[in-house]
Every structure is written in structure tokens, then in C-alpha cells.
Design an enzyme around this catalytic site. Structure first.
Site: not given
Lengths: 299, 299
Positions: B82, B165, B168, B170
Site C-alpha cells: 500500500h 521542508r 521526520h 523515521t
């Protein structure tokens, strides 16, 4: 899924605010039971409460209210326009969610038994709880009213379902029973001829050969000059709204009349209308309990 | 009346049961919020939770779940079929009861702001919360996925709505927004010709000039040899089910085809179907909030 039962007790007091306030307080005294609404009418001298809750809670609150009413209301001094026979005149139990009509009948019998055992107030079981057909109809059960009850109870066929053949001296006698929710549904016709509305009403009501769970009369909406078929749908699962709607449409056609609109008066269970959507949209295999979002929110 | 909001966060973990269990526990950590359902898919490597509660509770639980997901899920190691761009991939808020779409937009913005301030996870506002039309569609927002986001965020038009911009490291980036409940509604035709279903789908879907809130394609029900118009109704108040049903009926007629049935897949708000009953029964002046019994039970 949590079982939910509605209870709509009617009390023979609609004037003394102190008594009404005490009943309201008592109606809120059982956890798991919500007082949805109550209304009092001075000319009827009567109050109607609408409660909903789990089976045990609703049985408990019905008993407590009946007890309090018997302490606060003296039927020997009561007058009002509405027919009545007891301080708590009638206690209907209505299935709302995840509970059958049969389970509501059991609740009604349990409450009736407790009311006689602990309060010595006798009762008639009516509607779906009735043990004989002649007690199904509340009007027939109540005929004679409070003042005529001592004599009525002596008649062979009118022994109470719970209690002996004598009323409680001040609280009278109570009708207790289970019934399906009632939907007040009216259909407006493209005519001002009340005779057409009357003729159609006759074809759809049970009493003249129509649908088992439909009561209907013709009425005139004077302000709109519109004839209306006015119905009480007393079991929307047994006789769905869409079915009477389609028959009214077909019967009206013979007079060159069509349906211009309809009305639902007051409350309706969502299912009475969702069933109609299922019919008109031809929805296959719809599972009301599982597929309607709100049913999951009700816990 | 109590306000109720539904929240359906999607997490990028559908295999590690310990992580899923931790999310389930966290989903139940806020009083006034109920976890209605959750499902995980190993090939998608994704879990979908369905929560409902009051506005403050639902905002709190959405934040807590996003925080926990950022601690437990490392997107640099994630794979699955997905499309996805964040540990918490998408957080939709859906009005359920006594609350407007606009209020859900406010909730989504408040949650997005808190997620950036406290967790340093940036977000795009999508659907009804989108500040520009190009961000309304989730597929467009998510294009490029987790791996392509660092580059996408440098493009002039793709600065996050909250945050700088950069993703994160992980937990990636999250799409947050309000939308109406989606009703999956399919109409079956008296033909096995998929071309007819495709032609009808084209007339009713927004993308080719049809109804604004209808997505539709033709599909073949192989086991029944029946062609079907398969729809996502993304706003049943803006585009009611009965209206597309009647247009499908009319369009099918030109091919000599009629509607043999329909399906509602999964959950639907009761109102999407009650609105259809109102239409077909021509009910005048129906007040859904006041006249439907269940609305009073939801408190």
C-alpha cells in the site's frame, strides 16, 4: 451489544408540580436509565415520561415510579379529560435495540408481579403481553375507568392478571405490557375530498381487512385544503411504511389522485425508515445491526 | 446533544503484533473515546483503526497514537504493497453527530499543529482541510511516498502545512484532514455487459462531468455474470444515494437495462439511508436530529 428498552409510563397527575418534580427525580434515580423526555397536561391531569435503559434498570425504575405515584396520587380525588384507571395508569415497554418483543413481555410480567407483591396494586397485561385477545386493546381494558373498576373486576372475564378482584383503594389498577414502537405516519393526497382519504384508509387498516399493524382514518388538513390518510403504524416490522405507501399510491390512482407528500409525527426508530430505503434502493443482504454506524455507538 | 467525531488513523505496521497491540492499548487510553474496530493487513503492512468520541478526546487519542507510532515504527525499514509516507500515514476526522465538517477541519488543524510542535512530524492538510485544491486528494498528496518525500518537499508547491521542508527521519510525514463519511454503494444491472456499467459510471462520476461527490467505475461480478456500477459516495449530503440511483436507472433505460439490486458495503451512517426514505416517501419537514429515536439515545 447492549440491550435497550424504552418505557413510557403514564401518571394521573398533570397539575401538581411538586408531585411531577418528585416523579422526575425518581425517574433519574437508576443508573443505566435515561429520562429522555416528559410532558404534563393540566386538562388531561396526566404526565407521560419517556425512559430508556437496560432491561434490569428499566424494570427497577418502572417499579420505583409506580411506588412513588401510589404514595403521591389519590385517584379518589382525581379528575381530568383523559380516561384513566390508576395512579400509574399504563406502563408500556418497547424494544429499542438488541432485544425482542418477547423479552419485553417477560419484563412487563416481572414488573407487574412485583408491583402486586410489594404494593398491592393489581394489573392487567395488555398489547403483546395480553393473555387473551380481549385485553390487547388498552381502551377496552380501561373501559369503566377508576370509578367503574370495582364493579368491572367482579365480571367473570375481568379478573386482573396480577392481584385479586379488587383495586388498590387510592392507586387503582394499572395496565402493563410490551408493544412495538408506534410510528405516526400520514400521507397527503392531491385532493380536497375527504371521502377519498376515508375510502383509502379503509382499504389499508386492519379493522376493515387491510394490514394487520395499521390503523388509519381520513382527515382534512383545513389550512391546506388537503385530504390526508392519517395512520398509526403499530408494528413497522410486521407492516412496513413503504408497503402501505405503495398501496395508498395504487388505491389513490383509481380516483385520479396522487400522493403529494407525507409526514412522520414525533419520534420514529431509524430502522422504520432505513427499511424503506432498503426497499426502494433494492439493497441486497443489508445487515441493519452491523452496517449502520450508529448501532456501534450505542454500545 | 453530545458531539461525536470519528477518527480512522492508518498506521504503517500490519505485521508486528506487539506494535499493533501497543497501538490498540493506546487507542483505549482516553475516556470518552471508543475503539470501534481495527484491522491489520500483512501484505499492505498497514493497520486501520476506527475510533469515535467527543472532539477533545478524539484529538487527544489521535495525538497519542501518532506519538506511539513514531516511537515504534521506522519508515526507513518499512515495505508493503500500500502507498504510504508516514508511520502514521493518514488521520481523517469524520463528523458523526451534532458536529459540522468545519468543526472537524478545526480539530484536524489543531492535531496537526500539536504533532509538529511536540513530535516534529510535519503534515499535509488534505480533503476538506486542504488549503489549496491540489492537496484535497490523498493520492496526489502521498505521491512519491516516504522515499520520495525529501525531494518532493523541496518543490515550490509542496511545503508542508505544518513543519519545515523536511520529513521526520523515521516517522516521515502525515496527511491530516476532515472528510465526510464515505458510503460504498454498488448498483447491479440486468446485463452482463461491462461496457454498459462503464458507460453509466462515466455519466455519474465527478471526474467526467457527473456528481461532485461520486466516484464510480464499472466492475463485473463474475460469479453472478452481472455488470455493476461500483461507487464511493464521498459526501452523501452533497450527492445523495437516491439521486445517483435514479440517474443510474434513467441511464440504464437507454440500453434496455434495469436495476436488479444494490449493495451497501461495510458501514453507513443511518442518515445516508434515512435521507433516501424521506425522498421516496416524500416526507415533508422531517427533522432528522429530533425525530429519530436513536439520536436521543446517543446523548
Amino acid at each position: 451489544m447492549a440491550k435497550l428498552v424504552e418505557c413510557i409510563p403514564n401518571f394521573s397527575e398533570g397539575r401538581d408540580q411538586a408531585v411531577i418534580d418528585a416523579l422526575v427525580k425518581e425517574a433519574k434515580s437508576v443508573s443505566g436509565v435515561t429520562l429522555l423526555d416528559y410532558s404534563s397536561d393540566a386538562s388531561h391531569n396526566r404526565s407521560v415520561f419517556t425512559l430508556v435503559g437496560d432491561p434490569d434498570g428499566i424494570a427497577e425504575v418502572a417499579f420505583r415510579l409506580c411506588k412513588l405515584a401510589s404514595e403521591k396520587i389519590d385517584m379518589t380525588k382525581h379528575s381530568g379529560e383523559h380516561p384513566r384507571m390508576g395512579a400509574t395508569d399504563v406502563i408500556p415497554f418497547v424494544p429499542v435495540k438488541d432485544i425482542s418483543a418477547e423479552e419485553c413481555v417477560e419484563i412487563s410480567k416481572k414488573v407487574a408481579e412485583r408491583i402486586y407483591n410489594e404494593l398491592k396494586i393489581p394489573s392487567f397485561l395488555y398489547e403483546d403481553s395480553a393473555r387473551r385477545e380481549s385485553r390487547r386493546n388498552l381502551a377496552a381494558v380501561r373501559k369503566g375507568q377508576f370509578e367503574g373498576m370495582p364493579e368491572k373486576l367482579q365480571q367473570e372475564e375481568w379478573a386482573p392478571d396480577f392481584g385479586e378482584r379488587k383495586i388498590h383503594p387510592t392507586a387503582g389498577i394499572t395496565a402493563i405490557g410490551a408493544r412495538m414502537p408506534l410510528v405516526a405516519f400520514n400521507i397527503n393526497l392531491s385532493t380536497s375530498d375527504i371521502n377519498i382519504a376515508n375510502a383509502i384508509a379503509k382499504t389499508i387498516r386492519a379493522s376493515s381487512g387491510g394490514f394487520k399493524y395499521c390503523k388509519a382514518i381520513g382527515v382534512m388538513l383545513e389550512d391546506r385544503n388537503v385530504a390526508q390518510v392519517s395512520m398509526n403504524m403499530v408494528n413497522y416490522e410486521g407492516t412496513p411504511l413503504y408497503r402501505v405507501f405503495e398501496v395508498v399510491r395504487a388505491e389513490a390512482a383509481r380516483w385520479g389522485v396522487h400522493i403529494i407528500g407525507s409526514e412522520v409525527i414525533g419520534l420514529t426508530p431509524a430502522k422504520a425508515l432505513v427499511d424503506c430505503a432498503e426497499y426502494y434502493l433494492k439493497i441486497e443482504n443489508f445487515d441493519y445491526a452491523k452496517q449502520v454506524l450508529e448501532n456501534h455507538l450505542l454500545g
